[in-house]
Design an enzyme around this catalytic site. Structure first.
Site: not given
Ligand code: TYD
Length: 140
Positions: A51
């Site tokens: 992303h």
């Molecule tokens: P995600 O953005 O999918 O992780 P990555 O960037 O590693 O692919 O985030 C995983 C889960 O965590 C999703 O349900 C959103 C949540 N999340 C939070 O609650 N707080 C945060 O600061 C972040 C980055 C994610």
């Protein structure tokens, strides 16, 4: 801040081990920190990220282990690959960058410092690659 920049972090070593300080709004973290999160327990055949953020500034530090982070800027720029394999290597991301994390070594722990709170209700991530490319084109 550049879109992506590898910075050297200074660890203090003595007979008890290492201490690596990060001053927010200071030399190491050039922004006020609103959020810190950690990633760990990654299987080596999985990828994370995939992303972009519109304008969130982040510092990524691989506290233990190693990870490769591919940074795609769109805008006709080449993709850059950063291997974070030491806590003394910090990756600063300063804008619209599509990031993918892969090739985690066993036991890897990644710390991320960000200048914005996370909002589940109004997520600021762009998770569609074509949408990212179109925003990046607008900024080119
Ligand atoms: P995600 O953005 O999918 O992780 P990555 O960037 O590693 O692919 O985030 C995983 C889960 O965590 C999703 O349900 C959103 C949540 N999340 C939070 O609650 N707080 C945060 O600061 C972040 C980055 C994610």
């Amino acid at each position: 801040m550049q879109l992506a920049e590898l910075i050297e972090l200074k660890a203090l070593e003595d007979e008890r081990g290492y201490l690596l300080p990060l001053e927010a709004d200071g030399a190491e973290v050039p922004f006020p920190v609103k959020r810190v999160y950690f990633m760990y327990g990654m299987p080596d055949d999985k990828e994370r990220g995939k992303h972009a953020h519109r304008d969130t500034r982040q510092l990524l530090v691989c506290v233990h282990g190693a990870v490769t982070i591919d940074c795609d800027f769109g805008r006709g720029l080449p993709i850059r690959h950063f291997r974070l394999d030491s806590p003394t290597k910090g990756l600063l991301l300063g804008g619209l960058v599509w990031r993918e994390m892969r090739d985690f070594s066993p036991g890897t722990v990644i710390a991320v410092l960000a200048d914005e709170h996370y909002s589940e209700a109004a997520p600021k991530e762009i998770r569609n690659y074509e949408e990212f490319l179109s925003h990046a084109r607008e900024e080119a």
